[in-house]
Design an enzyme around this catalytic site. Structure first.
Site, PDB file in Angstrom:
ATOM      1  CE  LYS A 149      -4.457  -1.465   1.647  1.00  0.00           C
ATOM      2  NZ  LYS A 149      -5.551  -1.272   2.582  1.00  0.00           N
ATOM      3  CE  LYS A 155      -5.940  -8.113  -1.194  1.00  0.00           C
ATOM      4  NZ  LYS A 155      -7.074  -7.855  -0.310  1.00  0.00           N
ATOM      5  CE  LYS A 196     -13.474  -3.487   1.341  1.00  0.00           C
ATOM      6  NZ  LYS A 196     -12.364  -3.412   2.295  1.00  0.00           N
TER       7      LYS A 196
HETATM    8  N1  AQP Z   1      -9.232 -11.023  -2.908  1.00  0.00           N
HETATM    9  C1  AQP Z   1      -9.586 -11.561  -1.748  1.00  0.00           C
HETATM   10  N2  AQP Z   1      -9.813 -12.894  -1.639  1.00  0.00           N
HETATM   11  C2  AQP Z   1     -10.191 -13.454  -0.458  1.00  0.00           C
HETATM   12  N3  AQP Z   1     -10.376 -12.732   0.675  1.00  0.00           N
HETATM   13  C3  AQP Z   1     -10.160 -11.401   0.625  1.00  0.00           C
HETATM   14  N4  AQP Z   1     -10.269 -10.418   1.556  1.00  0.00           N
HETATM   15  C4  AQP Z   1      -9.945  -9.238   0.977  1.00  0.00           C
HETATM   16  N5  AQP Z   1      -9.631  -9.413  -0.315  1.00  0.00           N
HETATM   17  C5  AQP Z   1      -9.761 -10.743  -0.582  1.00  0.00           C
HETATM   18  C6  AQP Z   1     -10.694 -10.645   2.935  1.00  0.00           C
HETATM   19  O1  AQP Z   1     -11.799  -9.776   3.191  1.00  0.00           O
HETATM   20  C7  AQP Z   1     -11.757  -9.366   4.558  1.00  0.00           C
HETATM   21  C8  AQP Z   1     -11.873  -7.867   4.647  1.00  0.00           C
HETATM   22  O2  AQP Z   1     -10.747  -7.227   4.117  1.00  0.00           O
HETATM   23  P1  AQP Z   1     -10.438  -5.707   4.553  1.00  0.00           P
HETATM   24  O3  AQP Z   1     -11.490  -4.823   4.038  1.00  0.00           O
HETATM   25  O4  AQP Z   1     -10.215  -5.617   5.998  1.00  0.00           O
HETATM   26  O5  AQP Z   1      -9.060  -5.357   3.911  1.00  0.00           O
HETATM   27  P2  AQP Z   1      -8.283  -5.932   2.711  1.00  0.00           P
HETATM   28  O6  AQP Z   1      -7.907  -7.332   2.956  1.00  0.00           O
HETATM   29  O7  AQP Z   1      -7.175  -4.993   2.443  1.00  0.00           O
HETATM   30  O8  AQP Z   1      -9.410  -5.872   1.581  1.00  0.00           O
HETATM   31  P3  AQP Z   1      -9.434  -5.103   0.252  1.00  0.00           P
HETATM   32  O9  AQP Z   1     -10.710  -5.401  -0.385  1.00  0.00           O
HETATM   33  O10 AQP Z   1      -8.207  -5.416  -0.517  1.00  0.00           O
HETATM   34  O11 AQP Z   1      -9.485  -3.606   0.653  1.00  0.00           O
HETATM   35  P4  AQP Z   1      -8.464  -2.413   0.432  1.00  0.00           P
HETATM   36  O12 AQP Z   1      -8.235  -2.354  -1.054  1.00  0.00           O
HETATM   37  O13 AQP Z   1      -9.187  -1.235   0.962  1.00  0.00           O
HETATM   38  O14 AQP Z   1      -7.244  -2.744   1.189  1.00  0.00           O
HETATM   39  C9  AQP Z   1     -10.466  -9.913   5.140  1.00  0.00           C
HETATM   40  O15 AQP Z   1     -10.734 -11.092   5.864  1.00  0.00           O
HETATM   41  C10 AQP Z   1      -9.621 -10.218   3.928  1.00  0.00           C
HETATM   42  O16 AQP Z   1      -8.692 -11.271   4.166  1.00  0.00           O
END
Ligand code: AQP
Length: 318
Positions: free
Chosen positions: A102, A184, A187
């Site tokens: 990030k 991956k 969001k």
């Molecule tokens: N691609 C993915 N596949 C499986 N699990 C995923 N998770 C996130 N992306 C995937 C799981 O969703 C939960 C919530 O995630 P988060 O919002 O706390 O943060 P993150 O993992 O950083 O999710 P994002 O969507 O990638 O958000 P941003 O882009 O804002 O950082 C967690 O259990 C995560 O493992």
């Protein structure tokens, strides 16, 4: 510290950093719902984590309410994060993959909050005497850091914390971007590319279009081992339909990609439609939703306060 009697505590959260996508659903949310009767569950909205990268205030408010409409949240307490930060060496935080990804090349300019994020996450988990943390694969490293700092304090001050463990399912733990299966599904990446993620609130025709355009490869039909794009579609399918790899291989071997894509789209639409209907019902009464959230937070706050007081006493702050 030993967990108390009764069902083991499960704790997890999602950031309101944008619309929820299929990765969040298959990696986390769906498993929470499926296993909820086995555990004593706390699922929260980790809004404090979200401001580690810049957010538009109005969007953050809406995303929070929207996320709350998908599951009900608990209150969190930032003080423990500070105490933990004082026991986490800089080197541990520097090794975190999520921070590296990030912050990218803007490392020196990224916020102290982004760097210290794993301490806030550890605090959330430890405050509720959590045994299991159901998350996607990307969060494994943060749960290990949580365990390490809990062990560190337990060794130094006696049994202050319950030691948590990551609970990561074999299926759906790492859903990849539809536009780029090397990355991956996330969001933040979805912001720049509408074809990257399927959002849980996408209408059926949008879901179908996104899946139809998902990146595959130049092969004429499904073959094994499959390339990363096709493998990702198969992984989505097998997770959503609860099947193992051999069953999915039998179903799709030698089928054209169009057949695979329309089967995946049908399965995704079928899984998301009831969630979307219920979501609309909940969002028709935001005041009721807020009342429910406050009630849950009030109920959970004493658990967090008891742990915090125990830690404050252990380190000499109380
Ligand atoms: N691609 C993915 N596949 C499986 N699990 C995923 N998770 C996130 N992306 C995937 C799981 O969703 C939960 C919530 O995630 P988060 O919002 O706390 O943060 P993150 O993992 O950083 O999710 P994002 O969507 O990638 O958000 P941003 O882009 O804002 O950082 C967690 O259990 C995560 O493992």
């Amino acid at each position: 510290m030993q967990p108390g009697p009764g069902k083991p505590r499960v704790f997890s959260g999602i950031q309101p950093s944008g619309g929820l996508h299929l990765g969040n659903y298959l990696g986390a949310l769906r498993n929470w719902v499926r296993d909820q009767d086995k555990y004593d569950n706390i699922f929260c909205i980790v809004d404090l984590h979200t401001i580690t990268v810049p957010q538009d205030p109005a969007a953050l408010r809406e995303n929070t309410l929207s996320l709350a409409a998908i599951y009900l949240a608990s209150g969190i307490h930032p003080e423990l994060a500070w105490i933990l930060e004082c026991f986490i060496p800089m080197g541990w935080l520097e090794r975190m993959t999520q921070f590296k990804e990030k912050s990218g090349r803007e490392r020196e300019r990224s916020s102290a909050g982004l760097f210290a994020y794993p301490a806030l996450m550890a605090a959330d988990i430890l405050l509720y005497d959590t045994r299991y943390v159901p998350v996607g694969e990307d969060q494994r490293q943060h749960i290990e850091l949580t365990r390490d700092v809990a062990q560190r304090l337990n060794q130094r001050f006696g049994e202050v914390f319950v030691l948590p463990e990551a609970m990561i399912q074999a299926a759906g733990a790492r859903i990849m971007g539809l536009d780029d299966p090397e990355k991956k599904m996330s969001k933040s990446l979805a912001g720049d590319n509408p074809g990257h993620a399927i959002f849980l609130l996408d209408p059926p025709d949008v879901i179908r279009k996104k899946i139809a355009r998902a990146q595959t490869d130049a092969q004429p039909a499904v073959q094994f081992p499959a390339g990363t794009g096709v493998r990702n579609l198969l992984e989505i399918y097998r997770t959503i339909t609860d099947q193992d790899w051999p069953a999915v291989e039998r179903e799709f071997a030698a089928k054209p990609y169009s057949v695979l894509k329309s089967a995946v789209a049908d399965a995704v639409v079928e899984a998301l439609t009831p969630i979307q209907e219920r979501y609309r019902e909940i969002r028709a009464d935001d005041a009721g939703l807020m009342r429910q959230l406050r009630g849950t937070a009030d109920r959970l706050r004493p658990i967090a306060n008891t742990t915090l007081q125990r830690v404050q006493h252990a380190v000499g702050l109380r």
